[in-house]
Scaffold this motif. Structure first.
Motif, mmCIF file in Angstrom:
data_model
loop_
_atom_site.group_PDB
_atom_site.id
_atom_site.type_symbol
_atom_site.label_atom_id
_atom_site.label_comp_id
_atom_site.label_asym_id
_atom_site.label_seq_id
_atom_site.Cartn_x
_atom_site.Cartn_y
_atom_site.Cartn_z
ATOM 1 N N MET A 292 0.820 -1.202 0.000
ATOM 2 C CA MET A 292 0.000 0.000 0.000
ATOM 3 C C MET A 292 0.858 1.258 0.000
ATOM 4 O O MET A 292 0.477 2.281 -0.525
ATOM 5 C CB MET A 292 -0.923 -0.006 1.217
ATOM 6 C CG MET A 292 -1.951 1.118 1.213
ATOM 7 S SD MET A 292 -3.220 0.855 2.493
ATOM 8 C CE MET A 292 -2.259 1.104 3.982
ATOM 9 N N ALA A 293 2.031 1.163 0.589
ATOM 10 C CA ALA A 293 2.897 2.333 0.641
ATOM 11 C C ALA A 293 3.479 2.669 -0.720
ATOM 12 O O ALA A 293 3.914 3.779 -0.954
ATOM 13 C CB ALA A 293 4.019 2.112 1.646
ATOM 14 N N ASP A 294 3.527 1.646 -1.636
ATOM 15 C CA ASP A 294 4.150 1.862 -2.941
ATOM 16 C C ASP A 294 3.216 2.498 -3.957
ATOM 17 O O ASP A 294 3.662 2.966 -4.998
ATOM 18 C CB ASP A 294 4.670 0.534 -3.491
ATOM 19 C CG ASP A 294 5.769 -0.049 -2.621
ATOM 20 O OD1 ASP A 294 5.878 -1.281 -2.572
ATOM 21 O OD2 ASP A 294 6.495 0.748 -1.981
ATOM 22 N N SER A 295 1.918 2.489 -3.708
ATOM 23 C CA SER A 295 0.959 3.048 -4.664
ATOM 24 C C SER A 295 -0.129 3.787 -3.907
ATOM 25 O O SER A 295 -0.391 3.503 -2.727
ATOM 26 C CB SER A 295 0.352 1.929 -5.520
ATOM 27 O OG SER A 295 -0.350 1.018 -4.695
ATOM 28 N N PRO A 296 -0.793 4.751 -4.559
ATOM 29 C CA PRO A 296 -1.854 5.493 -3.876
ATOM 30 C C PRO A 296 -2.987 4.579 -3.423
ATOM 31 O O PRO A 296 -3.303 3.575 -4.065
ATOM 32 C CB PRO A 296 -2.331 6.467 -4.949
ATOM 33 C CG PRO A 296 -1.209 6.574 -5.924
ATOM 34 C CD PRO A 296 -0.554 5.231 -5.926
ATOM 35 N N VAL A 297 -3.611 4.948 -2.305
ATOM 36 C CA VAL A 297 -4.793 4.215 -1.850
ATOM 37 C C VAL A 297 -5.945 4.464 -2.812
ATOM 38 O O VAL A 297 -6.690 3.551 -3.167
ATOM 39 C CB VAL A 297 -5.175 4.641 -0.421
ATOM 40 C CG1 VAL A 297 -6.518 4.035 -0.019
ATOM 41 C CG2 VAL A 297 -4.099 4.232 0.559
ATOM 42 N N LEU A 298 -6.087 5.716 -3.231
ATOM 43 C CA LEU A 298 -7.148 6.081 -4.178
ATOM 44 C C LEU A 298 -6.530 6.651 -5.441
ATOM 45 O O LEU A 298 -5.682 7.547 -5.373
ATOM 46 C CB LEU A 298 -8.099 7.120 -3.567
ATOM 47 C CG LEU A 298 -9.133 7.725 -4.531
ATOM 48 C CD1 LEU A 298 -10.159 6.668 -4.955
ATOM 49 C CD2 LEU A 298 -9.833 8.925 -3.900
ATOM 50 N N THR A 299 -6.954 6.138 -6.577
ATOM 51 C CA THR A 299 -6.571 6.698 -7.869
ATOM 52 C C THR A 299 -7.836 6.914 -8.697
ATOM 53 O O THR A 299 -8.622 5.982 -8.889
ATOM 54 C CB THR A 299 -5.632 5.763 -8.643
ATOM 55 O OG1 THR A 299 -4.480 5.498 -7.842
ATOM 56 C CG2 THR A 299 -5.198 6.406 -9.949
ATOM 57 N N VAL A 300 -8.044 8.145 -9.120
ATOM 58 C CA VAL A 300 -9.167 8.494 -9.999
ATOM 59 C C VAL A 300 -8.579 9.002 -11.311
ATOM 60 O O VAL A 300 -7.739 9.908 -11.309
ATOM 61 C CB VAL A 300 -10.063 9.577 -9.358
ATOM 62 C CG1 VAL A 300 -11.173 9.997 -10.319
ATOM 63 C CG2 VAL A 300 -10.649 9.091 -8.042
ATOM 64 N N SER A 301 -9.006 8.408 -12.421
ATOM 65 C CA SER A 301 -8.458 8.778 -13.733
ATOM 66 C C SER A 301 -9.582 9.145 -14.691
ATOM 67 O O SER A 301 -10.513 8.358 -14.911
ATOM 68 C CB SER A 301 -7.659 7.609 -14.329
ATOM 69 O OG SER A 301 -6.626 7.203 -13.452
ATOM 70 N N ILE B 172 -11.630 4.194 -11.416
ATOM 71 C CA ILE B 172 -11.410 4.388 -9.986
ATOM 72 C C ILE B 172 -10.769 3.133 -9.426
ATOM 73 O O ILE B 172 -11.263 2.021 -9.626
ATOM 74 C CB ILE B 172 -12.724 4.679 -9.240
ATOM 75 C CG1 ILE B 172 -13.292 6.033 -9.669
ATOM 76 C CG2 ILE B 172 -12.506 4.664 -7.722
ATOM 77 C CD1 ILE B 172 -14.599 6.387 -9.003
ATOM 78 N N SER B 173 -9.662 3.323 -8.705
ATOM 79 C CA SER B 173 -8.956 2.203 -8.086
ATOM 80 C C SER B 173 -8.763 2.508 -6.611
ATOM 81 O O SER B 173 -8.338 3.615 -6.246
ATOM 82 C CB SER B 173 -7.599 1.991 -8.764
ATOM 83 O OG SER B 173 -6.839 1.022 -8.066
ATOM 84 N N ILE B 174 -9.105 1.553 -5.740
ATOM 85 C CA ILE B 174 -8.930 1.708 -4.300
ATOM 86 C C ILE B 174 -8.064 0.571 -3.783
ATOM 87 O O ILE B 174 -8.391 -0.611 -3.971
ATOM 88 C CB ILE B 174 -10.281 1.734 -3.579
ATOM 89 C CG1 ILE B 174 -11.074 2.974 -4.016
ATOM 90 C CG2 ILE B 174 -10.083 1.730 -2.056
ATOM 91 C CD1 ILE B 174 -12.444 3.071 -3.407
ATOM 92 N N ALA B 175 -6.948 0.929 -3.179
ATOM 93 C CA ALA B 175 -5.988 -0.044 -2.633
ATOM 94 C C ALA B 175 -5.581 -1.061 -3.685
ATOM 95 O O ALA B 175 -5.484 -2.262 -3.417
ATOM 96 C CB ALA B 175 -6.576 -0.725 -1.413
ATOM 97 N N ALA C 29 -16.390 -0.952 4.331
ATOM 98 C CA ALA C 29 -15.236 -1.735 4.794
ATOM 99 C C ALA C 29 -13.953 -1.017 4.399
ATOM 100 O O ALA C 29 -13.300 -0.384 5.235
ATOM 101 C CB ALA C 29 -15.281 -3.133 4.192
ATOM 102 N N ASP C 30 -13.599 -1.083 3.116
ATOM 103 C CA ASP C 30 -12.411 -0.364 2.640
ATOM 104 C C ASP C 30 -12.662 1.142 2.526
ATOM 105 O O ASP C 30 -11.733 1.942 2.637
ATOM 106 C CB ASP C 30 -11.973 -0.906 1.279
ATOM 107 C CG ASP C 30 -11.319 -2.271 1.397
ATOM 108 O OD1 ASP C 30 -10.854 -2.598 2.507
ATOM 109 O OD2 ASP C 30 -11.272 -3.013 0.408
ATOM 110 N N VAL C 31 -13.919 1.519 2.252
ATOM 111 C CA VAL C 31 -14.283 2.936 2.101
ATOM 112 C C VAL C 31 -15.417 3.260 3.064
ATOM 113 O O VAL C 31 -16.466 2.607 3.046
ATOM 114 C CB VAL C 31 -14.737 3.246 0.658
ATOM 115 C CG1 VAL C 31 -15.082 4.731 0.533
ATOM 116 C CG2 VAL C 31 -13.672 2.858 -0.342
ATOM 117 N N THR C 32 -15.215 4.269 3.932
ATOM 118 C CA THR C 32 -16.268 4.706 4.854
ATOM 119 C C THR C 32 -16.425 6.219 4.761
ATOM 120 O O THR C 32 -15.600 6.901 4.135
ATOM 121 C CB THR C 32 -15.939 4.305 6.305
ATOM 122 O OG1 THR C 32 -14.683 4.892 6.684
ATOM 123 C CG2 THR C 32 -15.873 2.789 6.446
#
Length: 572
Positions: free
Chosen positions: A1-10, A72-75, A93-96
């Motif tokens: 998780m530290a190597d890539s963003p938690v949230l990516t919106v393109s 949209i990518s999460i984790a 769970a992953d998104v609140t």
């Protein structure tokens, strides 16, 4: 998780269809948030920021009326298309989320403990979750229902619920807009500490740059569905490059804002109305726009001779008197108690305790304090909406007819099935000024008043639901002053508005005060707005006025511990 963003919106684009129109709410937006960082989406209502928050939770409706494209990518998990059923397992769970109004999010039929236990698994873990958001006597709070808690406590519970599942991403959508300034500061501090402990990524949606500066590592400024500027929070706020961002910054009101001049950027300053007033005051030589840019424009320019005020505003129906020495509003030893029955026993709540003060002709007085201090009850008594148990309130008819109230929620105070013209005519017909007036004469009065508040003739035929929040507030002000009252009672008139619209409304209230000779009673929890509007500030707590200070020296002269706490809570 530290190597890539938690949230990516393109390349996110969201469009809505309805009534034969297609509206693009978000256009080609891309952003990313790393773990442990907070990105603020800043912009006015309609900018698209909340739509992005909805898309990132997978709650764009798949009903044919809305269409979302992009990725949209999460984790590291690709959740394209945005309406994919997989969102059901991610959301909660992953998104609140933490929303603006916790009462709409918390189940009123469940205790706090029952709601929390679904995530924590035990009462002990639920107590720990509440203690992490600095709720004292957490064991007692678990047994309570949402309606039994204060607004600040409910919002802390929402934060505890949002963090209990251990989310990768937290969405905070205007989480403190409805809170008092001191409660807001406390909740933001709790939220920031909780986020740091959890190490999750945060998307923080707000229209308040002061809040964004306090909370966020990075800021993306949105206008009309597009990100117009983005970068580290301090850089965006200290050195904005986009004209829209600079306008938002110019519209921020602080305890250092110049009280002598209109606030905000020229385009949100009801300049047209100011020019009309100056022309009628036979001051056409003052170019308002040029004077604004040079810093020469002050409120003194609008304080024309009393006898000329009616003509100055275009309100020929205004009846004025000469020099006035008596107060426009006098409140003497007012008391108010509300009684309820709890388990068969009578419980008294002393809301006002021997309150006395005066407001002079053309004077503006602000009442500040937290929720429950008694300030709004006092305003309703001054406006005749409620009656005092004991004490006397006198409103002198010096500049017009009695008192008129402007409420926080203009939309709720305007009859939805009436047109603006009907709303203004109704106000005229119920005054001595309106007796004998024809419909044509009342229409002319309504039109001249709308022009004074920066609205044109087209608004006459509109109903409140067809207007924006800022337009609704202007209509509410127009209704209050179409027959100018002696005292204009303002109950949190800007707390729900975007910063630039709030500036426009504050400028408008000041303009009416100076050009119509109206006295102002301004109730607010916003000390910066109180300082801007008022000559004097009355600090209220526990139903009593504990301190009175000159507005221009509010930050310096306030002495009580309570008043000092309110000042210290104002976000720079």
């Amino acid at each position: 998780m530290a190597d890539s963003p938690v949230l990516t919106v393109s390349d996110l684009t969201v469009t809505y269809r309805g009534r034969g129109r297609v509206v693009t709410a978000v256009s080609d937006v891309s952003l990313a948030i790393d773990a442990g960082r907070c990105l603020g989406l800043v912009g006015e209502s309609g900018s698209g920021k909340s739509t992005i928050g909805a898309a990132v939770q997978g709650i764009i409706p798949a009903d044919g009326k809305a269409e979302a494209t992009g990725r949209i990518s999460i984790a590291g998990r690709d959740l394209t298309p945005i309406t994919d059923p997989a969102w059901a397992k991610v959301r909660g769970a992953d998104v609140t989320s933490v929303f603006q109004d916790p009462m709409r999010s918390l189940d009123p039929t469940m205790t706090i403990g029952r709601m929390l236990n679904r995530y924590t698994g035990s009462a002990e873990a639920s107590v720990a979750a509440l203690e992490r958001v600095q709720i004292r006597r957490a064991g007692e709070v678990l047994k309570k229902y949402p309606h039994q808690l204060s607004g600040g406590m409910r919002q802390r519970v929402m934060i505890a619920l949002a963090l209990a599942p251990g989310p990768r991403l937290l969405i905070a959508d205007e989480p403190t807009t409805a809170l008092d300034v001191s409660v807001q500061a406390e909740v933001l501090s709790v939220l920031r500490e909780s986020i740091e402990d959890a190490g999750c990524a945060v998307l923080f949606v707000t229209h308040d740059l002061g809040v964004a500066r306090h909370m966020c590592d990075d800021i993306a400024v949105m206008k009309d569905g597009v990100v117009v500027e983005a970068g580290p929070a301090e850089d965006v706020i200290a050195r904005p490059t986009d004209a829209y961002t600079r306008r938002l910054m110019a519209s921020r009101i602080t305890l250092d804002t110049d009280r002598a001049r209109p606030v905000g950027a020229p385009e949100v300053a009801v300049v047209a109305s100011m020019e009309d007033v100056l022309t009628q005051l036979e001051r056409p030589e003052l170019d308002v726009a040029a004077a604004w840019q040079s810093g020469d424009l002050t409120w003194d320019a609008f304080a024309g001779p009393t006898a000329a005020v009616g003509a100055a505003t275009g309100l020929d129906h205004v009846t004025l008197v000469g020099h006035v020495t008596r107060p426009s509003l006098a409140v003497n030893e007012v008391n108010k108690t509300y009684s309820t029955r709890v388990r068969g026993r009578r419980v008294d709540n002393h809301v006002l305790k021997d309150v006395s003060f005066e407001i002079g002709y053309r004077e503006a007085v602000a009442l500040v304090g937290e929720s429950g201090s008694g300030k709004s009850t006092l305003l309703r008594i001054a406006g005749g909406i409620e009656t005092a148990d004991t004490g006397v309130v006198n409103a002198q008819g010096v500049a017009g007819e009695g008192t008129q109230v402007i409420f926080q929620d203009a939309g709720a105070s305007l009859t939805p099935w009436r047109t603006v013209e009907e709303l203004l005519r109704e106000r005229i017909e119920h005054t001595a000024t309106g007796k004998g007036k024809t419909r044509a004469e009342m229409r002319a009065m309504a039109l001249s008043t709308l022009e004074l508040v920066g609205l044109d003739e087209s608004v006459l035929a509109a109903r409140p639901t067809q207007l924006s929040g800022g337009q609704q507030q202007r209509v509410a002000i127009a209704r209050a002053v179409v027959v100018p009252p002696s005292v204009l009672l303002c109950d949190e008139p800007t707390s729900a508005l975007d910063v630039s619209v709030a500036c426009s409304v504050l400028n408008l209230i000041n303009l009416l005060r100076h050009s119509l000779g109206i006295s102002i009673m301004f109730v607010t929890h916003d000390l910066a707005a109180a300082r801007l509007i008022a000559d004097r500030v009355l600090v209220m707590t526990g139903g009593e006025i504990v301190e009175t200070v000159p507005a221009e020296r509010l930050a310096q002269d306030i002495t009580t511990d309570y008043g000092r706490r309110l000042v210290d809570a104002v976000l720079a």
